[in-house]
Write a protein that holds these residues in place. Structure first.
Motif, PDB file in Angstrom:
ATOM      1  N   THR A 141     -10.503  -1.056  -0.610  1.00 49.56           N
ATOM      2  CA  THR A 141     -10.573  -1.127  -2.199  1.00 49.56           C
ATOM      3  C   THR A 141     -11.592  -1.317  -2.892  1.00 49.56           C
ATOM      4  N   ASP A 142     -11.507  -0.898  -4.035  1.00 51.39           N
ATOM      5  CA  ASP A 142     -12.749  -1.667  -4.806  1.00 51.39           C
ATOM      6  C   ASP A 142     -12.138  -2.901  -5.485  1.00 51.39           C
ATOM      7  N   TRP A 146      -2.268  -6.128   2.780  1.00 51.35           N
ATOM      8  CA  TRP A 146      -3.350  -5.491   2.236  1.00 51.35           C
ATOM      9  C   TRP A 146      -4.668  -5.452   3.239  1.00 51.35           C
ATOM     10  N   PRO A 160       0.719  -1.086  -0.024  1.00 52.53           N
ATOM     11  CA  PRO A 160       0.200   0.105   0.141  1.00 52.53           C
ATOM     12  C   PRO A 160       0.796   1.257   0.085  1.00 52.53           C
ATOM     13  N   GLY A 213      -8.949  -2.864  -6.909  1.00 58.21           N
ATOM     14  CA  GLY A 213      -7.715  -2.611  -6.318  1.00 58.21           C
ATOM     15  C   GLY A 213      -7.644  -1.104  -5.852  1.00 58.21           C
ATOM     16  N   LYS A 214      -8.638  -0.327  -6.350  1.00 62.34           N
ATOM     17  CA  LYS A 214      -8.359   1.129  -6.381  1.00 62.34           C
ATOM     18  C   LYS A 214      -8.848   1.605  -4.689  1.00 62.34           C
ATOM     19  N   PRO A 215      -7.842   2.185  -3.804  1.00 57.13           N
ATOM     20  CA  PRO A 215      -8.108   2.517  -2.356  1.00 57.13           C
ATOM     21  C   PRO A 215      -9.251   3.287  -2.569  1.00 57.13           C
ATOM     22  N   ILE A 216     -10.234   3.119  -1.639  1.00 57.58           N
ATOM     23  CA  ILE A 216     -11.549   3.888  -1.630  1.00 57.58           C
ATOM     24  C   ILE A 216     -11.683   4.101   0.071  1.00 57.58           C
ATOM     25  N   SER A 272      -8.798  -7.824  -8.057  1.00 54.71           N
ATOM     26  CA  SER A 272      -7.284  -7.300  -7.665  1.00 54.71           C
ATOM     27  C   SER A 272      -7.126  -8.040  -6.187  1.00 54.71           C
ATOM     28  N   HIS A 284      -5.718  -7.107  -4.128  1.00 57.38           N
ATOM     29  CA  HIS A 284      -5.630  -6.174  -3.191  1.00 57.38           C
ATOM     30  C   HIS A 284      -6.925  -5.930  -2.645  1.00 57.38           C
ATOM     31  N   PHE A 285      -8.107  -6.609  -2.976  1.00 52.34           N
ATOM     32  CA  PHE A 285      -9.524  -6.267  -2.757  1.00 52.34           C
ATOM     33  C   PHE A 285      -9.753  -7.405  -1.458  1.00 52.34           C
ATOM     34  N   TYR A 301     -16.406   1.823   0.848  1.00 52.86           N
ATOM     35  CA  TYR A 301     -16.502   0.389   0.748  1.00 52.86           C
ATOM     36  C   TYR A 301     -17.459  -0.499   1.304  1.00 52.86           C
TER      37      TYR A 301
END
Ligand code: BYC
Length: 469
Positions: A403-404, A398, A340, A407-410, A388, A390-391, A415
């Motif tokens: 993330t969505d 992670w 991250p 894998g985009k951080p939100i 992703s 990372h999700f 979330y």
């Protein structure tokens, strides 16, 4: 050595000549059977099931098929043949002869890994305990039971190692394997995924596709182990594991196929319209996939792990198909991790969990590609996609980061609000559960799943794979 079925515990390890071990295992056997009767597919104890049973350990023709009542299944101890002059394939002891006994200084690490592996096997049987009651066909019911009895045998495989090589500690651990239970609040199973309920068949197919595939990768890495009895045990387990992943891949494929047929029949891809016609819409399949894939990613452990580094260094656990790599020592190599906080170079040995996870993801992609080919051929734009890595992670760098699926951080609020779009919501689960009605007429399928292309062992799809008596 060929399998001896004339003994109480079938085996190819010459158990008859080790009376102490034989007695210890015969002492454990009734406890296993009690556990099976209580936690296994107990509603089907009197059914005749068309099962395969191991008769040899070589790649060709190792199985015989026939009707068996599950409590009479011949669970036993089968190791792949010993490879003469096998040497260590990785780590600090590279090139040295493999061990036939556990080195004293590695005892607790080996025990921990064998116990963790062993724990997953009965866990999966417990998770699937009541699925048989809602089978979509006799063909699927038989496959469920095949998977269940083989997971039971995989438990035997680990219990054999514990009894044969870990003395009293090992015997105690073997008992504990029957006393932890999936989802139990006080004594849960060790790894997260194995405490998730599998109460519908879509989850079962996702589990056998994604989670059994973790099994494939973990077993492959243990099949490289410097402790030869563990390596040989895992090599044979892998031959059984292949069918479990086949059940998952074809199972999901058949649900996709039925969804596409329904879209064609009704001339619409509206999820609600598809549901109204008793099939499962593709976005729901995607959400189930998101759930089981992300949960299974956690099974590889943290991206940076001193456990993984020391397992590799000391010869306990290699990488799947270790021979595919050039460098088997990995003392100076580095690995670039996505964290991250950005990219970070870490020692390759510390990154072994991530190396495995990445190979696993590639392997997961293959089936997704085949499912998407079906969708494409039917003329639809929709594509299934692995989220992703990372999700929705709970283990590693992670873990807990919102993330969505790309894998985009939100933000946390977004979330939480959007989670029902991404993993099965209460109403998705309620809908899928509403379809779970048992179909037991030979050859008939539930309306939400297409028939398989072929039956088991060259038999017809409408063969009576389970006689319910
Ligand atoms: N959930 O350094 P870390 C199969 C724990 S599936 C909960 O990050 P390490 C099958 C970890 O145990 C294959 N806890 O990871 C499929 C450790 O705890 P302790 C099963 C987790 O140790 C379908 C701590 O976090 N086989 O066969 O490098 C049906 C820090 O660990 C999880 C194996 O897993 C999690 N997801 O690697 C039937 C092979 N992840 O010890 C069967 C044996 C990590 O500090 N196991 N933790 O209390 C291993 O090789 C390793 O234990 C792991 C973790 C790969 C699981």
């Amino acid at each position: 050595m060929s399998i001896n079925y004339s003994e109480r515990i079938p085996n190819n390890v010459d158990l008859a000549n080790d009376r102490t071990l034989q007695r210890a295992l015969e002492h454990w056997q009734p406890k296993f059977l009690d556990w099976w009767r209580e936690m296994g597919p107990s509603d089907f104890a009197s059914a005749d099931v068309y099962l395969r049973t191991a008769v040899g350990v070589d790649a060709q023709g190792w199985a015989s098929y026939g009707a068996v009542k599950m409590p009479d299944y011949r669970w036993g101890i089968f190791l792949a043949d010993r490879a003469p002059d096998r040497t260590m394939g990785f780590g600090d002891h590279f090139g040295e002869p493999v061990w036939q006994q556990v080195p004293g200084e590695l005892r607790s690490q080996f025990r921990r890994i064998i116990v963790t592996q062993g724990d997953t096997e009965p866990a999966s049987v417990e998770q699937q305990h009541r699925l048989g009651l809602t089978c979509p066909s006799l063909y699927d019911l038989r496959n469920l039971f095949q998977v269940n009895v083989e997971e039971g045998r995989h438990l035997w495989a680990m219990v054999y190692l514990l009894h044969a090589h870990f003395g009293r500690d090992g015997r105690e651990e073997a008992e504990e394997l029957l006393s932890r239970h999936s989802g139990d609040v006080d004594k849960p199973r060790i790894l997260g995924t194995f405490n998730e309920p599998i109460s519908d068949w879509l989850s079962f197919f996702m589990f056998t596709y994604f989670t059994d595939r973790d099994g494939k990768f973990q077993l492959k890495s243990l099949a490289e182990s410097g402790f030869d009895p563990l390596a040989r045990t895992c090599r044979f387990m892998l031959t059984e594991e292949a069918h479990h992943m086949f059940v998952g891949e074809t199972g999901v494929g058949r649900v996709v196929k039925r969804s596409l047929e329904t879209m064609k029949e009704i001339g619409s891809d509206d999820p609600q319209a598809i549901r109204n016609h008793g099939a499962i819409d593709l976005p729901t399949i995607q959400r189930y996939m998101n759930f089981w894939f992300t949960s299974s990613l956690d099974l590889f452990g943290s991206e940076v792990s001193s456990n993984a580094a020391s397992s590799f260094a000391s010869g306990i656990k290699g990488r799947p198909d270790e021979t595919q790599y050039q460098d088997h020592i990995c003392n100076d190599a580095t690995f670039t991790l996505e964290t991250p906080q950005g990219q970070k170079a870490v020692s390759m040995r510390n990154a072994m969990n991530e190396v495995m996870r990445q190979s696993y993801i590639k392997d997961c992609e293959l089936g997704v590609r085949r499912w998407n080919m079906q969708i494409q051929r039917a003329g639809h734009e929709f594509r299934l996609a692995l989220p992703s890595p990372h999700f929705r992670r709970s283990i590693g760098a992670w873990a807990g980061l919102p993330t969505d699926p790309q894998g985009k951080p939100i933000g946390r609020e977004e979330y939480d609000r959007r989670t029902p779009e991404w993993i099965p919501s209460e109403s998705d689960r309620a809908f899928v559960h509403s379809l779970m009605k048992r179909v037991i007429e030979p050859g008939k399928m539930a309306g939400w799943i297409a028939p398989p292309d072929r039956g088991i062992n060259n038999l017809a799809v409408d063969y009576e794979y389970v006689r319910l008596n």
